[in-house]
Design a protein around this motif. Structure first.
Motif, PDB file in Angstrom:
ATOM      1  N   ASP A  32       0.833  -1.187   0.000  1.00  0.00           N
ATOM      2  CA  ASP A  32       0.000   0.000   0.000  1.00  0.00           C
ATOM      3  C   ASP A  32       0.876   1.248   0.000  1.00  0.00           C
ATOM      4  O   ASP A  32       2.106   1.187   0.043  1.00  0.00           O
ATOM      5  CB  ASP A  32      -0.967  -0.012   1.188  1.00  0.00           C
ATOM      6  CG  ASP A  32      -0.244  -0.009   2.532  1.00  0.00           C
ATOM      7  OD1 ASP A  32       0.939   0.389   2.599  1.00  0.00           O
ATOM      8  OD2 ASP A  32      -0.877  -0.395   3.529  1.00  0.00           O
ATOM      9  N   GLU A  33       0.241   2.404  -0.075  1.00  0.00           N
ATOM     10  CA  GLU A  33       0.977   3.655  -0.227  1.00  0.00           C
ATOM     11  C   GLU A  33       1.901   3.911   0.958  1.00  0.00           C
ATOM     12  O   GLU A  33       3.047   4.336   0.782  1.00  0.00           O
ATOM     13  CB  GLU A  33      -0.018   4.810  -0.389  1.00  0.00           C
ATOM     14  CG  GLU A  33       0.654   6.129  -0.759  1.00  0.00           C
ATOM     15  CD  GLU A  33      -0.350   7.223  -1.015  1.00  0.00           C
ATOM     16  OE1 GLU A  33      -0.085   8.078  -1.875  1.00  0.00           O
ATOM     17  OE2 GLU A  33      -1.394   7.243  -0.329  1.00  0.00           O
ATOM     18  N   VAL A  38       7.257   4.531   3.342  1.00  0.00           N
ATOM     19  CA  VAL A  38       8.147   4.154   4.437  1.00  0.00           C
ATOM     20  C   VAL A  38       9.360   3.423   3.875  1.00  0.00           C
ATOM     21  O   VAL A  38      10.498   3.656   4.289  1.00  0.00           O
ATOM     22  CB  VAL A  38       7.408   3.289   5.474  1.00  0.00           C
ATOM     23  CG1 VAL A  38       8.391   2.686   6.479  1.00  0.00           C
ATOM     24  CG2 VAL A  38       6.362   4.110   6.213  1.00  0.00           C
ATOM     25  N   GLY A  39       9.111   2.554   2.889  1.00  0.00           N
ATOM     26  CA  GLY A  39      10.212   1.838   2.259  1.00  0.00           C
ATOM     27  C   GLY A  39      11.148   2.764   1.514  1.00  0.00           C
ATOM     28  O   GLY A  39      12.373   2.567   1.534  1.00  0.00           O
ATOM     29  N   GLU A  40      10.613   3.790   0.859  1.00  0.00           N
ATOM     30  CA  GLU A  40      11.490   4.733   0.154  1.00  0.00           C
ATOM     31  C   GLU A  40      12.365   5.494   1.141  1.00  0.00           C
ATOM     32  O   GLU A  40      13.562   5.696   0.903  1.00  0.00           O
ATOM     33  CB  GLU A  40      10.681   5.707  -0.689  1.00  0.00           C
ATOM     34  CG  GLU A  40      11.574   6.619  -1.514  1.00  0.00           C
ATOM     35  CD  GLU A  40      10.806   7.567  -2.411  1.00  0.00           C
ATOM     36  OE1 GLU A  40      11.460   8.266  -3.207  1.00  0.00           O
ATOM     37  OE2 GLU A  40       9.562   7.617  -2.335  1.00  0.00           O
ATOM     38  N   ALA A  41      11.777   5.919   2.251  1.00  0.00           N
ATOM     39  CA  ALA A  41      12.569   6.607   3.271  1.00  0.00           C
ATOM     40  C   ALA A  41      13.629   5.676   3.857  1.00  0.00           C
ATOM     41  O   ALA A  41      14.770   6.092   4.109  1.00  0.00           O
ATOM     42  CB  ALA A  41      11.656   7.136   4.374  1.00  0.00           C
ATOM     43  N   ALA A  42      13.280   4.409   4.062  1.00  0.00           N
ATOM     44  CA  ALA A  42      14.262   3.434   4.535  1.00  0.00           C
ATOM     45  C   ALA A  42      15.369   3.238   3.506  1.00  0.00           C
ATOM     46  O   ALA A  42      16.540   3.047   3.851  1.00  0.00           O
ATOM     47  CB  ALA A  42      13.575   2.099   4.835  1.00  0.00           C
ATOM     48  N   SER A  43      15.018   3.319   2.227  1.00  0.00           N
ATOM     49  CA  SER A  43      16.011   3.215   1.166  1.00  0.00           C
ATOM     50  C   SER A  43      16.983   4.379   1.208  1.00  0.00           C
ATOM     51  O   SER A  43      18.189   4.223   0.965  1.00  0.00           O
ATOM     52  CB  SER A  43      15.322   3.158  -0.199  1.00  0.00           C
ATOM     53  OG  SER A  43      14.475   2.032  -0.304  1.00  0.00           O
TER      54      SER A  43
END
Length: 289
Positions: A32-33, A38-43
């Motif tokens: 989901d969005e 959250v995954g992009e920020a973790a990246s």
């Protein structure tokens, strides 16, 4: 678009063999969005841990201003001793760090307002990535992450679609897992799958030794007055050479990918380069951390 779809299938298959069992990349679930952002920020936090030239060939699609800004970031990184807690790359921990930062009401999820804040802080371009997110990392590497984003923006519209963002997150998670495995192989001397304090100290010392070796090499070239540091004028010379190296690399890449010779990469011309960078990211290449 068929080439893009086929490439996505190849990447997904590779990720299934790379990521731990049960992650989204290997199943049919669509994140989901909130999960995507959250995954992009973790990246971003994963990219900030590294010293290597992550996604460096994205320089093919830069102008002089961007090349100068990238050189500034590179010179700053070369001048600053790395901060490293010795731990292996942990993408799940990065996710938890981001969630804790933006979950203002502490309910373990992001409501609509909290998600809007995260989306605003992540931004789509380097100059809109806000300090709050950058401060979560050990250091800021905005341009390194810009290069990652460029690689996954396959349609070249300057933004990431849901599919492109998912692919970026999956790739950076796979990269983190590979780098984690490498660090454990190098420093987990008792083979228990974690790094104890002595092993973390060894990892920290090894990274600092690599940084010091690069520093001494740099001093040997640019420290004209032999005072053991780079003065302002010497840093200018280093920055100039970094810009020149970027321009030379850009020219080399254009000679390969700019098939119509107009001095820029069209969306179609850039696609093979973007996909090559994607593969290098997943494989953990161009990394030193």
């Amino acid at each position: 678009m068929k080439r893009v779809t086929a490439h996505r299938r190849i990447l997904a298959a590779a990720l299934c063999f790379t990521l731990p069992f049960g992650l989204t990349a290997c199943g049919d679930d669509v994140p989901d969005e909130t999960t995507r952002y959250v995954g992009e920020a973790a990246s971003y936090l994963t990219a900030a841990e590294e010293d290597g030239a992550l996604g460096a060939d994205a320089v093919a699609d830069t102008d002089a201003t961007q090349q100068g800004a990238m050189a500034d970031e590179d010179v700053s990184g070369l001048e600053t001793e790395p901060t490293d807690d010795g731990q292996a790359c942990d993408f799940s921990e990065h996710r938890r760090t981001v969630l804790a930062k933006y979950d203002d009401d502490g309910d373990g999820a992001l409501n609509a307002r909290e998600l809007r804040e995260l989306k605003a802080d992540v931004g789509e371009r380097r100059d809109t990535l806000r300090p709050r997110l950058a401060q979560l990392g050990r250091r800021a590497r905005h341009w390194a992450f810009w290069r990652v984003r460029w690689a996954f923006d396959e349609n070249g519209d300057g933004a990431l679609s849901a599919e492109e963002r998912t692919a970026l997150v999956d790739a950076m998670e796979a990269r983190c897992q590979r780098l984690r495995t490498e660090r454990l192989e190098q420093h987990d001397t008792n083979g228990d799958g974690t790094l104890d304090e002595a092993e973390r100290q060894a990892a920290r010392e090894a990274r600092r030794a690599r940084w010091e070796a690069r520093r001494q090499e740099r001093l040997g070239t640019y420290d004209a007055n032999d005072n053991g540091v780079l003065d302002a004028g010497e840093r200018v010379a280093l920055r100039r050479d970094r810009v020149e190296a970027a321009q030379e690399r850009r020219a080399t890449l254009l000679a390969t990918y700019d098939t119509n010779g107009d001095g820029r990469l069209s969306t179609e011309e850039a696609l093979p380069l973007r996909q090559d960078i994607q593969r290098r990211i997943i494989e953990g290449r161009d990394a030193e951390g």
